[in-house]
Design an enzyme around this catalytic site. Structure first.
Site, PDB file in Angstrom:
ATOM      1  N   SER A 179       0.803  -1.215   0.000  1.00  0.00           N
ATOM      2  CA  SER A 179       0.000   0.000   0.000  1.00  0.00           C
ATOM      3  C   SER A 179       0.833   1.260   0.000  1.00  0.00           C
ATOM      4  CB  SER A 179      -0.952   0.005   1.197  1.00  0.00           C
ATOM      5  OG  SER A 179      -0.275   0.455   2.345  1.00  0.00           O
ATOM      6  N   GLY A 180       0.131   2.386  -0.106  1.00  0.00           N
ATOM      7  CA  GLY A 180       0.766   3.691  -0.108  1.00  0.00           C
ATOM      8  C   GLY A 180       0.825   4.315   1.270  1.00  0.00           C
ATOM      9  N   ASP A 181       0.377   3.583   2.298  1.00  0.00           N
ATOM     10  CA  ASP A 181       0.480   4.111   3.660  1.00  0.00           C
ATOM     11  C   ASP A 181       0.706   2.911   4.584  1.00  0.00           C
ATOM     12  OD1 ASP A 181       0.315   5.805   5.933  1.00  0.00           O
ATOM     13  OD2 ASP A 181      -1.027   7.159   4.866  1.00  0.00           O
ATOM     14  N   ASP A 182       0.514   3.110   5.896  1.00  0.00           N
ATOM     15  CA  ASP A 182       0.825   2.033   6.828  1.00  0.00           C
ATOM     16  C   ASP A 182       0.034   0.762   6.497  1.00  0.00           C
ATOM     17  OD1 ASP A 182       2.439   3.869   8.206  1.00  0.00           O
ATOM     18  OD2 ASP A 182       0.735   4.553   9.396  1.00  0.00           O
TER      19      ASP A 182
END
Ligand SMILES: *[C@@H]1O[C@H](CO)[C@@H](O)[C@H](O)[C@H]1NC(C)=O
Ligand SMILES: *[C@@H]1O[C@H](CO)[C@@H](O)[C@H](O)[C@H]1NC(C)=O
Ligand SMILES: *[C@@H]1O[C@H](CO)[C@@H](O)[C@H](O)[C@H]1NC(C)=O
Ligand SMILES: *[C@@H]1O[C@H](CO)[C@@H](O)[C@H](O)[C@H]1NC(C)=O
Ligand SMILES: *[C@@H]1O[C@H](CO)[C@@H](O)[C@H](O)[C@H]1NC(C)=O
Ligand SMILES: *[C@@H]1O[C@H](CO)[C@@H](O)[C@H](O)[C@H]1NC(C)=O
Ligand SMILES: *[C@@H]1O[C@H](CO)[C@@H](O)[C@H](O)[C@H]1NC(C)=O
Ligand SMILES: *[C@@H]1O[C@H](CO)[C@@H](O)[C@H](O)[C@H]1NC(C)=O
Length: 477
Positions: free
Chosen positions: A261-264
């Site tokens: 993903s693009g975050d946590d």
């Protein structure tokens, strides 16, 4: 009605004999035979099996990827909700096809089963996404102050709800939302793929979630949650596409899942500043195991940064991260209040990572200027044990808060191998206190050596005692 495999075989035999015995079979008879010969039964594990079952097409669903199915989902769930009320519960099968839809709401004692060849597509028509008020523990929308879009699959005030499949797909078609967000053209917070609020006995399993407009799975103000066998995929540069965000939840298990993903990959939360402090609902008793993460600009597991209801008793083990920015990270700030305590991490394997250990006490990001500068978070009892890391840039950046040190940090049995061009200062520590044992490279002097294996609780949490039943769906797919 559920059919056993045996009765299915008998039915097939009967229809074969029936067909052979007739020189000219009518269309109607042909349909019966076809039905019997192509009907299949799929078994799946769930919190509860359901007495009533229906397929989306019975309610006018069209799986062509173009026709909106929002009304079909609503009609199906309204209908099944009535049937479920006899105590037997109900399940809705999403059969093979591409099912475009806006947001819809789930009901109690209900299972949404998504077939492996089915894709639920989130519509890009904003009028099909109702607005909801902001979350009380946040005081505003996360992206924008003026409320938020309802999630694609939403449920509130429910008990006993299952979202599962044999690896069916939910595609948020998020590109539309990422673009609008980056261009600052949204004044309402983006939708999530799945949000379950004020609920208990929740299962989300055996699905592939792709391209969420924002966070993927957001259980909030809920308890007794099982999340397993999820594959969550989003471009690594997509904004805020967190994988799984347990938020003010008790008794949660996340296992056997994979997030890119693009975050946590996982973000553990509990509200934001004065709103979260007032709402006062922690996330506690959380188990994470056999979990894999890829997220080059974010954390494998973040205890972050909205933690103003407290985060307590998190047990993470057998975690793998590849090409990820950090491991199990803490993000907090003055004004957050509450605590992050009794965190246990064991057996993590990291490859290509910027920071193995990272704690940040100055993570700004305030909902509004009205925060209390005396609301200092207590960060205490953070345990890491058995860590192997390769190709690492920084071993540790551990920054507590001045006059509010992070205490009882324990790090043992850690072997970190560095990149070919490592930073000279491997450990940088301020305002922290704790111990280390058998850690390479050599830790900072605020974490002196002590002969200890950092603790990891051996007892089971109640969520691990929940047994799933074997349920089934049958139909022509
Ligand atoms: C909905 O529920 C009723 C029973 O409450 C049932 O008679 C009906 O056939 C159901 N299905 C549809 C498609 O409306
Ligand atoms: C779902 O429920 C919420 C809260 O009850 C409501 O505001 C929203 O409009 C519902 N969404 C749909 C699609 O019906
Ligand atoms: C849902 O539960 C919350 C907390 O118990 C309550 O405040 C709220 O009114 C309930 N909402 C609905 C639609 O029943
Ligand atoms: C769920 O996923 C697990 C792991 O891939 C698999 O073993 C199991 O068979 C799946 N269940 C279903 C119903 O497909
Ligand atoms: C489920 O589907 C996704 C996407 O096609 C795939 O990457 C994943 O390996 C599948 N999982 C299983 C258990 O088949
Ligand atoms: C939000 O934006 C829409 C269109 O971009 C505009 O019509 C609406 O007035 C705005 N609402 C608020 C509360 O700013
Ligand atoms: C090691 O990490 C660097 C980034 O720091 C990356 O560019 C490189 O591909 C990694 N090497 C290996 C062998 O994984
Ligand atoms: C180490 O941390 C301190 C305090 O945050 C900071 O001022 C300093 O620049 C850091 N040193 C390096 C080399 O990163």
């Amino acid at each position: 009605m559920e059919f056993s495999r045996k009765s299915l075989v008998i039915k097939m035999l009967i229809s074969a004999i029936f067909l052979l015995g007739l020189s000219s079979s009518s269309v109607a008879e042909f349909r019966v035979a076809r039905h019997a010969t192509t009907s299949t039964t799929i078994e799946y594990p769930a919190l509860n099996c359901r007495k009533h079952s229906a397929v989306l097409t019975e309610f006018g669903g069209v799986g062509d990827g173009k026709t909106s199915n929002t009304e079909a989902f609503k009609a199906a769930i309204a209908n099944l909700s009535q049937l479920a009320a006899d105590g037997g519960g109900a399940q809705l099968v999403v059969p093979p096809g591409k099912w475009l839809t806006g947001s819809f709401n789930l009901t109690s004692h209900f299972t949404l089963f998504i077939h492996k060849d089915a894709v639920i597509l989130g519509t890009q028509d904003e009028s099909e996404w109702p607005h909801l008020p902001v979350l009380p523990s946040y005081g505003r929308g996360r992206d924008a102050p003026n409320g938020r879009f309802s999630s694609l699959i939403f449920g509130t005030n429910l008990t006993d709800v299952v979202i599962t499949g044999n690896n069916g797909t939910i595609d948020g078609q998020g590109a539309y939302w990422w673009k609008k967000f980056k261009e600052e053209k949204l004044n309402v917070t983006r939708p999530y793929l799945i949000e379950i609020m004020y609920s208990s006995q929740v299962q989300i399993s055996n699905l592939t979630l792709v391209n969420s407009p924002s966070w993927n799975v957001h259980p909030i103000y809920s308890s007794d949650i099982i999340i397993q066998h999820l594959t969550i995929l989003a471009p690594v540069d997509s904004p805020n596409t967190d994988g799984i965000d347990p938020d003010s939840c008790t008794n949660t298990k996340i296992e056997d899942s994979f997030v890119v993903s693009g975050d946590d990959c996982i973000a553990v939360k509990s509200g934001w500043n004065q709103y979260g402090i007032k709402f006062n609902m922690p996330t506690k008793n959380l188990v994470i195991r056999r979990f894999t993460c890829i997220s080059p600009d974010s954390a494998t597991i973040a205890l972050r940064s909205e933690m103003s209801g407290g985060i307590e008793d998190v047990r993470a083990k057998d975690i793998t991260a590849i090409n990820t920015q950090s491991g199990v990270r803490i993000k907090t700030a003055v004004g957050r209040g509450a605590y992050v305590k009794d965190i246990y991490v064991r057996r993590i394997t990291l490859n290509t990572m910027k920071y193995v250990f990272w704690m940040t006490g100055s993570y700004g990001s305030h909902p509004d200027p009205g925060f209390d500068p005396k609301a200092l978070p207590v960060i205490k009892g953070i345990n890491y044990r058995d860590v192997v890391a390769d190709n690492v840039t920084y071993s540790a950046r551990l920054y507590g808060i001045e006059n509010d040190p992070f205490t009882d940090i324990c790090i043992s049995n850690v072997n970190i191998k560095l990149t070919s061009k490592p930073k000279e200062l491997q450990w940088n520590c301020t305002n922290i206190q704790g111990v280390t044992n058998q850690v390479t490279p050599e830790p900072c002097n605020l974490l002196p050596e002590k002969e200890i294996d950092c603790p990891f609780p051996e007892d089971r949490l109640p969520i691990d005692n929940v047994k799933l039943k074997t349920c089934s769906i049958s139909g022509n797919f």
